[in-house]
Design a protein around this motif. Structure first.
Motif, PDB file in Angstrom:
ATOM      1  N   LYS A 148      36.165  35.762 -18.702  1.00  0.00           N
ATOM      2  CA  LYS A 148      35.711  35.092 -17.471  1.00  0.00           C
ATOM      3  C   LYS A 148      36.224  35.800 -16.222  1.00  0.00           C
ATOM      4  CE  LYS A 148      37.621  31.285 -18.667  1.00  0.00           C
ATOM      5  NZ  LYS A 148      38.027  31.824 -19.962  1.00  0.00           N
ATOM      6  N   THR A 149      37.536  36.000 -16.206  1.00  0.00           N
ATOM      7  CA  THR A 149      38.117  36.610 -15.015  1.00  0.00           C
ATOM      8  C   THR A 149      37.637  38.046 -14.842  1.00  0.00           C
ATOM      9  OG1 THR A 149      40.008  35.187 -15.353  1.00  0.00           O
ATOM     10  CG2 THR A 149      40.284  36.961 -13.805  1.00  0.00           C
ATOM     11  N   SER A 150      37.398  38.738 -15.960  1.00  0.00           N
ATOM     12  CA  SER A 150      36.878  40.096 -15.868  1.00  0.00           C
ATOM     13  C   SER A 150      35.535  40.100 -15.162  1.00  0.00           C
ATOM     14  CB  SER A 150      36.725  40.713 -17.256  1.00  0.00           C
ATOM     15  OG  SER A 150      37.950  40.730 -17.925  1.00  0.00           O
ATOM     16  N   GLY A 185      41.510  38.982  -9.352  1.00  0.00           N
ATOM     17  CA  GLY A 185      42.119  37.937 -10.171  1.00  0.00           C
ATOM     18  C   GLY A 185      42.849  38.563 -11.340  1.00  0.00           C
ATOM     19  N   HIS A 186      43.763  37.832 -11.871  1.00  0.00           N
ATOM     20  CA  HIS A 186      44.587  38.362 -12.945  1.00  0.00           C
ATOM     21  C   HIS A 186      43.837  38.366 -14.274  1.00  0.00           C
ATOM     22  CE1 HIS A 186      48.563  38.340 -15.206  1.00  0.00           C
ATOM     23  NE2 HIS A 186      47.575  38.534 -16.040  1.00  0.00           N
ATOM     24  N   VAL A 187      43.713  39.540 -14.881  1.00  0.00           N
ATOM     25  CA  VAL A 187      43.114  39.637 -16.200  1.00  0.00           C
ATOM     26  C   VAL A 187      44.229  39.788 -17.206  1.00  0.00           C
ATOM     27  CG1 VAL A 187      41.601  40.974 -17.670  1.00  0.00           C
ATOM     28  CG2 VAL A 187      41.103  40.772 -15.262  1.00  0.00           C
ATOM     29  N   VAL A 199      45.962  32.170 -18.691  1.00  0.00           N
ATOM     30  CA  VAL A 199      46.335  32.886 -17.479  1.00  0.00           C
ATOM     31  C   VAL A 199      45.716  32.240 -16.237  1.00  0.00           C
ATOM     32  CG1 VAL A 199      45.912  35.021 -16.231  1.00  0.00           C
ATOM     33  CG2 VAL A 199      46.960  35.082 -18.484  1.00  0.00           C
ATOM     34  N   THR A 200      44.467  31.776 -16.385  1.00  0.00           N
ATOM     35  CA  THR A 200      43.844  31.108 -15.245  1.00  0.00           C
ATOM     36  C   THR A 200      44.034  29.611 -15.410  1.00  0.00           C
ATOM     37  OG1 THR A 200      42.147  32.765 -15.446  1.00  0.00           O
ATOM     38  CG2 THR A 200      41.742  30.994 -13.903  1.00  0.00           C
ATOM     39  N   VAL A 201      44.858  29.006 -14.607  1.00  0.00           N
ATOM     40  CA  VAL A 201      45.033  27.572 -14.754  1.00  0.00           C
ATOM     41  C   VAL A 201      44.267  26.811 -13.693  1.00  0.00           C
ATOM     42  CG1 VAL A 201      46.634  25.650 -14.848  1.00  0.00           C
ATOM     43  CG2 VAL A 201      47.202  27.784 -15.945  1.00  0.00           C
ATOM     44  N   VAL A 244      32.893  30.532  -9.351  1.00  0.00           N
ATOM     45  CA  VAL A 244      34.144  29.817  -9.574  1.00  0.00           C
ATOM     46  C   VAL A 244      34.649  30.155 -10.962  1.00  0.00           C
ATOM     47  CG1 VAL A 244      35.261  27.576  -9.712  1.00  0.00           C
ATOM     48  CG2 VAL A 244      33.434  27.929  -8.082  1.00  0.00           C
ATOM     49  N   ASP A 245      35.840  30.700 -11.024  1.00  0.00           N
ATOM     50  CA  ASP A 245      36.452  31.072 -12.304  1.00  0.00           C
ATOM     51  C   ASP A 245      37.256  29.878 -12.801  1.00  0.00           C
ATOM     52  OD1 ASP A 245      37.442  32.457 -14.435  1.00  0.00           O
ATOM     53  OD2 ASP A 245      38.936  33.573 -13.288  1.00  0.00           O
ATOM     54  N   LEU A 246      36.753  29.215 -13.815  1.00  0.00           N
ATOM     55  CA  LEU A 246      37.426  28.002 -14.305  1.00  0.00           C
ATOM     56  C   LEU A 246      38.414  28.347 -15.417  1.00  0.00           C
ATOM     57  CD1 LEU A 246      34.362  25.602 -14.343  1.00  0.00           C
ATOM     58  CD2 LEU A 246      36.340  25.471 -12.853  1.00  0.00           C
TER      59      LEU A 246
HETATM   60 MG    MG Z   1      41.095  34.175 -16.750  1.00  0.00          MG
END
Ligand code: MG
Ligand code: GDP
Length: 806
Positions: free
Chosen positions: A124-126, A136-138, A144-146, A163-165
């Protein structure tokens, strides 16, 4: 803005109709179609319904219905136009007002709100980063994504709000992430959901997809990691699978960017209702469950508010699953509307349906629904002739590596070996750039010194700004190297194993395996470490981890250790003194967390589930970004808090100023000297004198300033702050030793002083970080006070008990 917000007499152009299924259809059938102009004939606050004029005839809508329709007003249109003077519209506004508004409305609706939903680690973050250029942190590390982050992207003339959930395996109500994602989908109603699927793990990932299907959201699927999928020799007929799931499925690889354009093209098509594959789908749960759903749905459909906001089928399924959140919501809503009779009937219907399912399927409804979902997935995959290849698969390699790295006997030693290599490399390799930076800082100081007239301004620049910030910036290379290793471990998937290996030990402390990672990072700098606690799901564990983090001796304290140990202990003991300090820090962390978990912050922890993602070769770009993200925090700290603290400490030492006095005398009669003297009694039991006390005050801003303060106080020589090694300049230490001994500082007091430095008030930046992460000053202040208290007690104990023996 919403149609309901327009006042009587206002005009607007319809941009979007939100809401679900039947409701949406009815509204559109009434003529509320995008691009149409609507005028408010009568809208009094709180007065239902509202009358509108639309396409020449009058219609009335309920207030809540009008809430679901997004419009753009003439003023907004004008404002937008002013913003976009580049778009030269050659229209006579008076004459073609409608055309013009229409045009702006169309432009406005070219903004698509997109939510990224998927399992942890599916990419997702990628995608988020790739599409938006965000950083964003991959990480190859679950959780990692809270929280959600937002960014923009544009493709094919459309704007996307992404929006990165947080990653979730399911949409039940067991974890905060699951609830968060659910809430986002129902409250924020994104136009399109991109469901990202790890194609190398299709079956499990599609489970979440089936839940999204239940929610009746418009969606596009990204079959990500398609590179690995192909490498493994897997096969699936994408066309069939898309058709069966009723949504476009696009093969992608966010590592290389493959398929991203196609993905967004599909998003636009679904948004514009031109997609051929997109359709609304009901997963068939078998007649027992379907009967139950239909029964419950009846009651839900009777409620207008619920019908507009949610897919009633989804709510019915959730109620049948005994989802406490949905049940609470429905109950509360119905109670609020004073329909207790219906509420009772509905709940009775639910219980009855669940009992029927249990009777007929011999499993509870939740399991039965889950089985049915997997049945659906299995069937769909079979039809799409899904085959996993027999070529080498990632998991095979992973298993082989795991046999060694997470081995019962070798796991821990290997891990400590890696840690050793990490620290060793950090400090030895970091030495070179450190020397260069140090040289540069000295050069700059001399340049400025030589070119400026004497006076407070020069003193402030040279001693305060360049001296203070310079003594911190020299650590940047080491910090970056440390973070490089940490990023490498995270992205490759090893960090998850480290947490796994340490889990047992950490549980003994009442913490999670996941707490271990921030603790390790704490040796570098506490600030990013505090931020890294975000990966810990349980709030309780998070807070405890933050509370004990300051005991992880950060690299800023190193120069003090080196200076004091170099001054008071002969060469063969120095390393042991240093090592003992680190050990005391860790020991205190263990003891305190034990106390906290059993006394202060009580409560059960959520069960620990740590998934072990497959090992992956991290991309250099991701590693660099990740390293830089953390390094940036450190730099920010320097530009802000350390700069200010350096100037304050400098000013306290400079004023009141007297040219006649020597450096030492000046310090003694300055404000900071007076402060040190004032607090001298407090540190009598530790055997410190006022000069040491002054350095402790200076260290509140940043630990980096302590060593240089002592240097100045004792000899007018502030080069101690820059020392990185014991070897250099023995004479300097001899001299300092004589001076300090003369004032009654014994090696024992010096050691107690080091202990105090190790344990007390971390630094302002860390406290600020704790405040940010916990969201309250309470915890931040608590951390500040209790660490200082612990430091006072332990250092006193060391000094007093030590005196009995020496
Ligand atoms: Mg993520
Ligand atoms: P998230 O948890 O869903 O946000 O996943 P991330 O975006 O953090 O990605 C997890 C890991 O998968 C990272 O190490 C990525 O580099 C890697 N990754 C992402 N997309 C792909 C892909 O398409 N192919 C491969 N081989 N790796 C990928």
């Amino acid at each position: 803005m919403k149609l309901s917000e327009l006042k009587t007499g206002d005009n607007g152009i319809i941009v979007k109709v939100q809401g679900h299924g039947g409701f949406r259809k009815r509204i559109i059938e009434m003529g509320f179609v995008k691009g149409k102009k609507v005028e408010v004939l009568m809208n009094a606050p709180l007065q239902d319904p509202v009358k509108y004029k639309l396409m020449g005839y009058e219609v009335s809508l309920r207030h809540q219905e009008a809430d679901m329709i997004e419009v753009i007003t003439e003023e907004e249109a004008h404002r937008l136009k002013e913003q976009q003077t580049a778009v030269q519209l050659q229209i006579n506004e008076e004459e073609h007002q409608d055309d013009y508004l229409h045009h702006i409305a169309l432009q406005q609706r070219r903004t698509i709100n997109v939510a990224l939903v998927g399992n942890p680690n599916c990419g997702k973050t990628s995608l988020f980063n790739y599409a938006s250029g965000a950083h964003g942190h991959v990480g190859n590390y679950s959780g990692v994504t809270v929280d959600a982050s937002e960014a923009h992207a544009s493709f094919f003339g459309y704007e996307f709000n992404l929006v990165d959930l947080p990653g979730t395996y399911s949409l039940s109500c067991y974890s905060p992430e699951e609830l968060y994602v659910r809430e986002h989908l129902t409250e924020k109603t994104p136009d399109i959901v991109i469901n990202i699927i790890d194609a190398s793990n299709l079956e499990r990932n599609l489970y979440l997809t089936t839940q999204l299907v239940d929610m009746n959201v418009r969606m596009v699927c990204a079959l990500n990691m398609y590179d690995e999928f192909e490498r493994r020799g897997d096969h699936v007929d994408l066309k069939t699978l898309s058709m069966l799931f009723g949504m476009p499925m696009i093969p992608t690889s966010f590592k290389s960017g493959m398929g991203v354009k196609e993905l967004f093209k599909a998003v636009i098509q679904v948004y514009e209702n031109t997609s051929k594959t997109s359709r609304h789908l009901h997963i068939n749960y078998g007649h027992e469950i379907e009967d139950g759903i239909a029964h419950i749905q009846q009651y839900l459909k009777a409620d207008e508010h619920i019908r507009q906001r949610y897919s009633t089928r989804y709510l019915a399924i959730k109620m049948l699953e005994n989802d406490s959140h949905v049940i609470d919501y429905v109950e509360q809503h119905m109670a609020g509307e004073q329909r207790s009779e219906e509420r009772k009937q509905l709940m009775a219907a639910r219980v009855k349906a669940a009992a029927r399912v249990l009777e007929e399927t011999k499993t509870d409804a939740e399991t039965a629904i889950m089985d049915a979902k997997y049945g659906f997935i299995h069937g769909a995959l079979k039809e799409a002739s899904y085959k996993t290849g027999s070529k080498e698969d990632t998991y095979h390699t992973t298993h082989v590596i795991d046999n060694v790295l997470s081995n019962k006997y070798f796991g821990l030693p290997i891990f400590f070996l890696l840690l050793y290599i990490m620290f060793e490399t950090t400090f030895s390799l970091g030495q070179y750039p450190m020397d260069w930076i140090e040289g540069a800082v000295t050069w700059l100081g001399e340049k400025v010194s030589g070119n400026m007239p004497e006076g407070p301004l020069k003193a402030m620049l040279v001693d305060g700004v360049i001296g203070g910030v310079g003594s911190v910036i020299v650590f940047l290379p080491q910090i970056l190297i440390l973070y490089f290793f940490i990023s490498l471990m995270e992205d490759s998937g090893y960090m998850a194993r480290a947490a796994f290996i340490m889990d047992k030990l950490m549980h003994k402390m009442g913490l999670h395996g996941k707490s271990f990672i921030p603790l390790i990072m704490g040796f570098g700098c506490n600030v990013p470490a505090v931020m890294a606690t975000r990966t810990i799901e349980s709030r309780r564990s998070r807070i405890i981890t933050m509370m004990i983090l300051p005991f992880m001796s950060c690299s800023a304290r190193l120069p003090i250790y080196i200076m004091i140990a170099g001054t008071f202990f002969s060469l063969q003991y120095r390393s042991w003194v240093m090592l003992s300090l680190y050990a005391v820090g860790v020991l205190m962390a263990v003891i305190i967390s034990k106390i906290f978990t059993s006394l202060v912050i009580k409560g059960e922890d959520t069960p620990f589930v740590m998934e072990l993602p497959p090992y992956r070769w991290p991309t250099p770009k991701a590693i660099w970004r990740h390293t830089w993200e953390k390094g940036k925090e450190y730099l920010k700290k320097m530009g802000g808090i350390i700069l200010v603290a350096s100037i304050i400490v400098w000013a306290l030492g400079y004023f009141p100023h007297n040219e006649e006095l020597s450096n030492e005398q000046q310090q003694e009669q300055s404000y900071i000297g007076r402060m040190g003297k004032a607090i001298e009694p407090i540190f009598m039991p530790q055997g410190f004198n006022w000069k040491l006390d002054v350095s402790l005050i200076a260290g509140v801003g940043a630990k980096e300033i302590v060593a240089s303060t002592i240097g100045v106080l004792y000899s007018g020589d502030d080069s101690f702050g820059d020392d990185e090694d014991f070897s250099s300049d023995n004479e300097k230490y001899m001299h300092l030793r004589q001076l300090m001994m003369k004032e009654g500082i014994t090696p024992l007091a010096a050691y107690a002083y080091l202990i105090f430095i190790l344990l007390y008030f971390p630094c302002i930046a860390t406290i600020a970080a704790i405040k940010n992460e916990t969201g309250s000053w309470r915890w931040a202040l608590f951390a500040a006070c209790y660490t200082t208290a612990v430091a006072w007690i332990v250092s006193m104990a060391v000094y007093q008990i030590g005196r009995l023996f020496i």
